[in-house]
Design an enzyme around this catalytic site. Structure first.
Site, PDB file in Angstrom:
ATOM      1  N   ASN A  25     -92.493 -35.693 -15.271  1.00 20.54           N
ATOM      2  CA  ASN A  25     -91.629 -36.261 -16.304  1.00 20.54           C
ATOM      3  C   ASN A  25     -90.675 -35.171 -16.787  1.00 20.54           C
ATOM      4  OD1 ASN A  25     -92.903 -34.785 -18.475  1.00 20.54           O
ATOM      5  ND2 ASN A  25     -94.627 -36.196 -18.222  1.00 20.54           N
ATOM      6  N   GLY A  33    -101.349 -39.863 -13.670  1.00 18.61           N
ATOM      7  CA  GLY A  33    -101.008 -40.245 -12.299  1.00 18.61           C
ATOM      8  C   GLY A  33    -100.992 -39.057 -11.353  1.00 18.61           C
ATOM      9  N   VAL A  34    -100.001 -39.048 -10.492  1.00 17.72           N
ATOM     10  CA  VAL A  34     -99.934 -37.994  -9.469  1.00 17.72           C
ATOM     11  C   VAL A  34     -99.694 -36.623 -10.115  1.00 17.72           C
ATOM     12  CG1 VAL A  34     -97.477 -38.340  -8.923  1.00 17.72           C
ATOM     13  CG2 VAL A  34     -99.027 -37.459  -7.181  1.00 17.72           C
ATOM     14  N   ASP A  35     -98.944 -36.606 -11.193  1.00  9.33           N
ATOM     15  CA  ASP A  35     -98.668 -35.376 -11.947  1.00  9.33           C
ATOM     16  C   ASP A  35     -99.993 -34.753 -12.422  1.00  9.33           C
ATOM     17  OD1 ASP A  35     -97.170 -33.471 -13.245  1.00  9.33           O
ATOM     18  OD2 ASP A  35     -96.413 -34.795 -14.812  1.00  9.33           O
ATOM     19  N   SER A 123     -91.867 -42.954  -9.153  1.00  9.72           N
ATOM     20  CA  SER A 123     -91.497 -43.996 -10.146  1.00  9.72           C
ATOM     21  C   SER A 123     -92.262 -45.307 -10.023  1.00  9.72           C
ATOM     22  CB  SER A 123     -89.979 -44.330 -10.111  1.00  9.72           C
ATOM     23  OG  SER A 123     -89.233 -43.313 -10.723  1.00  9.72           O
ATOM     24  N   GLY A 125     -95.469 -45.862 -10.451  1.00 10.07           N
ATOM     25  CA  GLY A 125     -96.675 -45.958 -11.283  1.00 10.07           C
ATOM     26  C   GLY A 125     -96.281 -46.362 -12.688  1.00 10.07           C
ATOM     27  N   VAL A 126     -96.513 -45.496 -13.645  1.00 12.79           N
ATOM     28  CA  VAL A 126     -96.206 -45.848 -15.047  1.00 12.79           C
ATOM     29  C   VAL A 126     -94.708 -46.068 -15.269  1.00 12.79           C
ATOM     30  CG1 VAL A 126     -98.260 -44.801 -16.074  1.00 12.79           C
ATOM     31  CG2 VAL A 126     -96.202 -43.432 -15.832  1.00 12.79           C
ATOM     32  N   TYR A 127     -93.854 -45.567 -14.395  1.00 11.07           N
ATOM     33  CA  TYR A 127     -92.410 -45.802 -14.549  1.00 11.07           C
ATOM     34  C   TYR A 127     -91.967 -47.179 -14.020  1.00 11.07           C
ATOM     35  CZ  TYR A 127     -91.479 -41.029 -16.246  1.00 11.07           C
ATOM     36  OH  TYR A 127     -91.421 -39.861 -16.971  1.00 11.07           O
TER      37      TYR A 127
HETATM   38  P1  ADP Z   1     -94.269 -42.294 -12.121  1.00 12.96           P
HETATM   39  O1  ADP Z   1     -94.282 -41.870 -13.572  1.00 12.96           O
HETATM   40  O2  ADP Z   1     -93.165 -41.626 -11.327  1.00 12.96           O
HETATM   41  O3  ADP Z   1     -94.314 -43.767 -11.958  1.00 12.96           O
HETATM   42  P2  ADP Z   1     -97.119 -42.094 -11.396  1.00 12.96           P
HETATM   43  O4  ADP Z   1     -97.897 -40.860 -11.115  1.00 12.96           O
HETATM   44  O5  ADP Z   1     -97.536 -42.953 -12.533  1.00 12.96           O
HETATM   45  O6  ADP Z   1     -95.597 -41.593 -11.532  1.00 12.96           O
HETATM   46  O7  ADP Z   1     -97.095 -42.994 -10.088  1.00 12.96           O
HETATM   47  C1  ADP Z   1     -96.324 -42.672  -8.954  1.00 12.96           C
HETATM   48  C2  ADP Z   1     -97.103 -43.038  -7.722  1.00 12.96           C
HETATM   49  O8  ADP Z   1     -98.096 -42.050  -7.505  1.00 12.96           O
HETATM   50  C3  ADP Z   1     -97.854 -44.367  -7.812  1.00 12.96           C
HETATM   51  O9  ADP Z   1     -97.543 -45.126  -6.652  1.00 12.96           O
HETATM   52  C4  ADP Z   1     -99.322 -43.971  -7.820  1.00 12.96           C
HETATM   53  O10 ADP Z   1    -100.123 -44.928  -7.090  1.00 12.96           O
HETATM   54  C5  ADP Z   1     -99.278 -42.666  -7.071  1.00 12.96           C
HETATM   55  N1  ADP Z   1    -100.377 -41.723  -7.284  1.00 12.96           N
HETATM   56  C6  ADP Z   1    -101.223 -41.593  -8.328  1.00 12.96           C
HETATM   57  N2  ADP Z   1    -102.111 -40.603  -8.105  1.00 12.96           N
HETATM   58  C7  ADP Z   1    -101.797 -40.065  -6.885  1.00 12.96           C
HETATM   59  C8  ADP Z   1    -102.331 -39.026  -6.058  1.00 12.96           C
HETATM   60  N3  ADP Z   1    -103.367 -38.286  -6.449  1.00 12.96           N
HETATM   61  N4  ADP Z   1    -101.755 -38.805  -4.849  1.00 12.96           N
HETATM   62  C9  ADP Z   1    -100.699 -39.520  -4.430  1.00 12.96           C
HETATM   63  N5  ADP Z   1    -100.143 -40.501  -5.156  1.00 12.96           N
HETATM   64  C10 ADP Z   1    -100.686 -40.774  -6.359  1.00 12.96           C
END
Ligand code: ADP
Length: 176
Positions: A25, A33-35, A123, A125-127
Site C-alpha cells: 500500500n 494479504g500478500v504484503d 489489487s 484482494g482487499v483492493y
Molecule cells: P491488494 O491490496 O493489492 O488487493 P491483497 O494482498 O489483498 O492485495 O491481494 C492481492 C492478491 O494476493 C490476491 O489475489 C490474494 O489472493 C493474493 N495473496 C494473498 N496472500 C498471498 C501469498 N502469500 N502469495 C501470493 N498471493 C497472495
C-alpha cells in the site's frame, strides 16, 4: 531474448525467483494479504528498508514501484508496487494504473539486471479489482513491455494464491 510467461498456484514467498513483487500500500509500512506474508517470511529488514524509502520519498504513488532487500526470502530483491483501489469509476484510468504496476516493476527488474520475477495478482484482494479484468490487464501489460523493450528477463511468473485467480489465468493462457 525470449521471455517465458508462466502461471503458478502458490504462496509467492515460496517461489524461487530473483524478484518477488509485493502488492503494497502507499505507506509501504506493511499490511495484510500478500504484503503481510512477504514481511512475515522475509523478516524485519524489508520493513526497515521500506521505512528508509518512505522517509526520503513519502507515500508511494499508485502504479509506482520501488525495490528493497528480500531479507530472508530466497529472492534477491522485493519490488513493492501499489495497485489501484477498485472504485468501479473511471475504469480506463484504473486499468492504466494497474498496468503501470506491472510495467514499472519490470522496468525496475531490468535495471537490477535479474532474470526472473514473480508477480502476485495485484489489487485483486482487499483492493477488490475484478479478477478477470485484472488478469487481462496484467498479461497485456507484460506482453507489451516485452515487445517494446529488450529485456534480459527470462521468466515472468504469475503467482496465483486463490483458486479463482488460478483458473482465470489458466484459461487466459490456454487461449494464448
Ligand atoms: P491488494 O491490496 O493489492 O488487493 P491483497 O494482498 O489483498 O492485495 O491481494 C492481492 C492478491 O494476493 C490476491 O489475489 C490474494 O489472493 C493474493 N495473496 C494473498 N496472500 C498471498 C501469498 N502469500 N502469495 C501470493 N498471493 C497472495
Amino acid at each position: 531474448m525470449e521471455t517465458t510467461l508462466l502461471v503458478s498456484h502458490n504462496d509467492i514467498t515460496a517461489e524461487k525467483v530473483d524478484i518477488i513483487v509485493n502488492a503494497a500500500n502507499r505507506t509501504l509500512l506493511g499490511g495484510g494479504g500478500v504484503d503481510g506474508a512477504i514481511h512475515r517470511v522475509g523478516g524485519p529488514d524489508i520493513l526497515a528498508a521500506c521505512k528508509v524509502i518512505r522517509q526520503e520519498r513519502g507515500d508511494l504513488p499508485t502504479g509506482q514501484a520501488v525495490a528493497t532487500t528480500a531479507g530472508k526470502l530466497q529472492a534477491k530483491y522485493v519490488i513493492h508496487t501499489v495497485g489501484p483501489i477498485w472504485t468501479g469509476k473511471d475504469i480506463p484510468a484504473m486499468k492504466g494504473l494497474l498496468a503501470d504496476c506491472y510495467r514499472n516493476s519490470l522496468s525496475l527488474a531490468d535495471n537490477l539486471r535479474v532474470e526472473s520475477i514473480a508477480f502476485p495478482n495485484i489489487s485483486t484482494g482487499v483492493y477488490r479489482f475484478p479478477k478477470e479484468l485484472a488478469a487481462e490487464v496484467a498479461i497485456r501489460a507484460i506482453k507489451r513491455y516485452l515487445n517494446q523493450f529488450s529485456s534480459q528477463i527470462k521468466e515472468v511468473r504469475f503467482v496465483c494464491f486463490d483458486a479463482e485467480n488460478h483458473e482465470i489465468y489458466q484459461k487466459l493462457f490456454s487461449q494464448g
